[in-house]
Write an enzyme that holds these catalytic residues in place. Sequence first.
Site, mmCIF file in Angstrom:
data_model
loop_
_atom_site.group_PDB
_atom_site.id
_atom_site.type_symbol
_atom_site.label_atom_id
_atom_site.label_comp_id
_atom_site.label_asym_id
_atom_site.label_seq_id
_atom_site.Cartn_x
_atom_site.Cartn_y
_atom_site.Cartn_z
ATOM 1 N N TYR A 261 0.817 -1.210 0.000
ATOM 2 C CA TYR A 261 0.000 0.000 0.000
ATOM 3 C C TYR A 261 0.855 1.266 0.000
ATOM 4 O O TYR A 261 0.393 2.318 -0.441
ATOM 5 C CB TYR A 261 -0.896 0.041 1.250
ATOM 6 C CG TYR A 261 -2.228 -0.657 1.103
ATOM 7 C CD1 TYR A 261 -2.304 -2.013 0.836
ATOM 8 C CD2 TYR A 261 -3.410 0.047 1.251
ATOM 9 C CE1 TYR A 261 -3.524 -2.650 0.718
ATOM 10 C CE2 TYR A 261 -4.637 -0.577 1.132
ATOM 11 C CZ TYR A 261 -4.689 -1.930 0.867
ATOM 12 O OH TYR A 261 -5.898 -2.544 0.762
ATOM 13 N N LYS B 106 2.902 -15.288 2.772
ATOM 14 C CA LYS B 106 3.082 -16.042 1.524
ATOM 15 C C LYS B 106 4.566 -16.357 1.419
ATOM 16 O O LYS B 106 5.247 -15.976 0.470
ATOM 17 C CB LYS B 106 2.566 -15.205 0.337
ATOM 18 C CG LYS B 106 2.508 -15.942 -0.989
ATOM 19 C CD LYS B 106 1.408 -16.975 -1.076
ATOM 20 C CE LYS B 106 1.492 -17.747 -2.387
ATOM 21 N NZ LYS B 106 0.531 -18.878 -2.450
ATOM 22 N N ASP C 243 -3.271 -18.222 0.878
ATOM 23 C CA ASP C 243 -4.308 -18.920 0.102
ATOM 24 C C ASP C 243 -4.976 -19.993 0.954
ATOM 25 O O ASP C 243 -6.196 -20.166 0.959
ATOM 26 C CB ASP C 243 -3.734 -19.497 -1.200
ATOM 27 C CG ASP C 243 -2.444 -20.278 -1.010
ATOM 28 O OD1 ASP C 243 -1.855 -20.223 0.097
ATOM 29 O OD2 ASP C 243 -2.013 -20.951 -1.957
ATOM 30 N N ASP D 86 -6.426 -6.823 4.287
ATOM 31 C CA ASP D 86 -7.550 -6.179 3.601
ATOM 32 C C ASP D 86 -8.489 -7.256 3.063
ATOM 33 O O ASP D 86 -9.705 -7.214 3.268
ATOM 34 C CB ASP D 86 -7.015 -5.313 2.454
ATOM 35 C CG ASP D 86 -8.139 -4.666 1.657
ATOM 36 O OD1 ASP D 86 -9.062 -4.132 2.292
ATOM 37 O OD2 ASP D 86 -8.086 -4.710 0.415
ATOM 38 N N ASP E 229 -12.372 -8.744 4.788
ATOM 39 C CA ASP E 229 -13.676 -8.765 4.101
ATOM 40 C C ASP E 229 -14.248 -10.179 4.096
ATOM 41 O O ASP E 229 -15.450 -10.380 4.284
ATOM 42 C CB ASP E 229 -13.542 -8.275 2.651
ATOM 43 C CG ASP E 229 -13.785 -6.772 2.530
ATOM 44 O OD1 ASP E 229 -13.556 -6.064 3.524
ATOM 45 O OD2 ASP E 229 -14.193 -6.319 1.444
HETATM 46 C C1 IPM Z 1 -10.355 -1.075 3.971
HETATM 47 C C2 IPM Z 1 -10.598 -0.513 2.584
HETATM 48 C C3 IPM Z 1 -9.428 0.363 2.219
HETATM 49 C C4 IPM Z 1 -8.183 -0.500 2.207
HETATM 50 C C5 IPM Z 1 -9.588 1.135 0.890
HETATM 51 C C6 IPM Z 1 -10.852 1.970 0.875
HETATM 52 C C7 IPM Z 1 -8.388 1.980 0.582
HETATM 53 O O1 IPM Z 1 -10.807 -1.544 1.682
HETATM 54 O O2 IPM Z 1 -10.225 -0.273 4.909
HETATM 55 O O3 IPM Z 1 -10.298 -2.284 4.097
HETATM 56 O O4 IPM Z 1 -7.880 -1.138 1.200
HETATM 57 O O5 IPM Z 1 -7.493 -0.529 3.213
HETATM 58 MG MG MG Z 2 -10.921 -3.450 2.565
#
Ligand code: IPM
Ligand code: MG
Length: 367
Positions: free
Chosen positions: A139, A190, A222, A246, A250
């Site tokens: 990032y 990884k 993975d 990240d 999710d």
């Molecule tokens: C998160 C989001 C952010 C990230 C984006 C919006 C830059 O997906 O906070 O998880 O990738 O960190």
């Molecule tokens: Mg995210």
Amino acid sequence: MSDVPRIVLLPGDGIGPEIVAAARRLLEAQGEFEFEEHLVGGCSIDEYGVALTDGVLAACREADAVLLGAVGGPKWDTTDPAAPRPEQGLLGLRKGMGLYANLRPVRPSPALVGSSPLREERIAGTDLLVVRELTGGIYFGASGRDGDVAHDTCEYSVGEIERIARTGFEAARGRAEGTGDSAHVTSVDKANVLETSRLWRETVSGLASDYPDVELEHLLVDNAAMQLVSRPADFDVIVTENLFGDILSDESAMLTGSLGMLPSASLGAEGEPGLFEPVHGSAPDIAGQGVANPLATFLSAAMMLRHGLGRGNVAVRIEAAVDAVLERGLRTRDLLVGGAAAASQGDRPPEREVGTEAITEAVLSVI
Ligand code: IPM
Ligand code: MG
């Protein structure tokens, strides 16, 4: 910290203003706070041409805590490397406030187990924490374009890995305290491909002797992605680098049936202000309709009270109220099983669709 905590609110874009306004109401009912509101993300680009101004960053650094809604939307989507992007606001805050540790707890609310895409018996007992490194890795490495070639660089130092690994070990220790359960850390990398991951694994392993009470396991990313859906209840603390965190957060969030339920805390050095925000995005498609789910923002406000403002007792009350409202069958649209109010499931009350305002009132009345 002065007596009255100073909170910077950054509503951002899309549903951000609605959910942050709801959280402000909730906080105002819990005690005395001083609020300051600022622009970040797309709305800041519209006003100032950049997603985060120096002034707003300075205000955040001087606050006791920062509560953010969400940033981004199709209006500002671009592939032009020179154009400003809303996400730069978020990344600028993380870097500028030194928020290297992102905590994303995943604990399905009992009333929502039916809305998980996984079978109930599989998610039963899931209670995990993703500890994501937030200011390093791909990032923030050098990136650019050269003709028809683009690059992003992933870089990690021993120091960066050590501090986030310690956050993970300490968190596992804290979670196990007084429960009789053993503490467990899963470090995700990884290492079979990436040099940064080999340094990661070596560094995390090197710290293990400082935490003999914490069981340490390494998983390749993975494999971790697969194990998360096949045996989520076996995880305790997952510690991982920025990009993997990240993605896995999710995935973990979806275990609960809705991304609309997950809070997060981004923390820096001891005594510095943290930033608290829901894990979900700005949902521009439903913005302004009064149907946004504010619960992840309420739970983020609870994390702020606990981690940022030393008011863990109030945090517990908010978390319990959110659970209670869901138990009564109240659902924002994103939480409805099959998209429509379903018949009562077992001994649970039937689901009833409500908007942002009504669910906020309900939480307020329960507290
Ligand atoms: C998160 C989001 C952010 C990230 C984006 C919006 C830059 O997906 O906070 O998880 O990738 O960190
Ligand atoms: Mg995210």
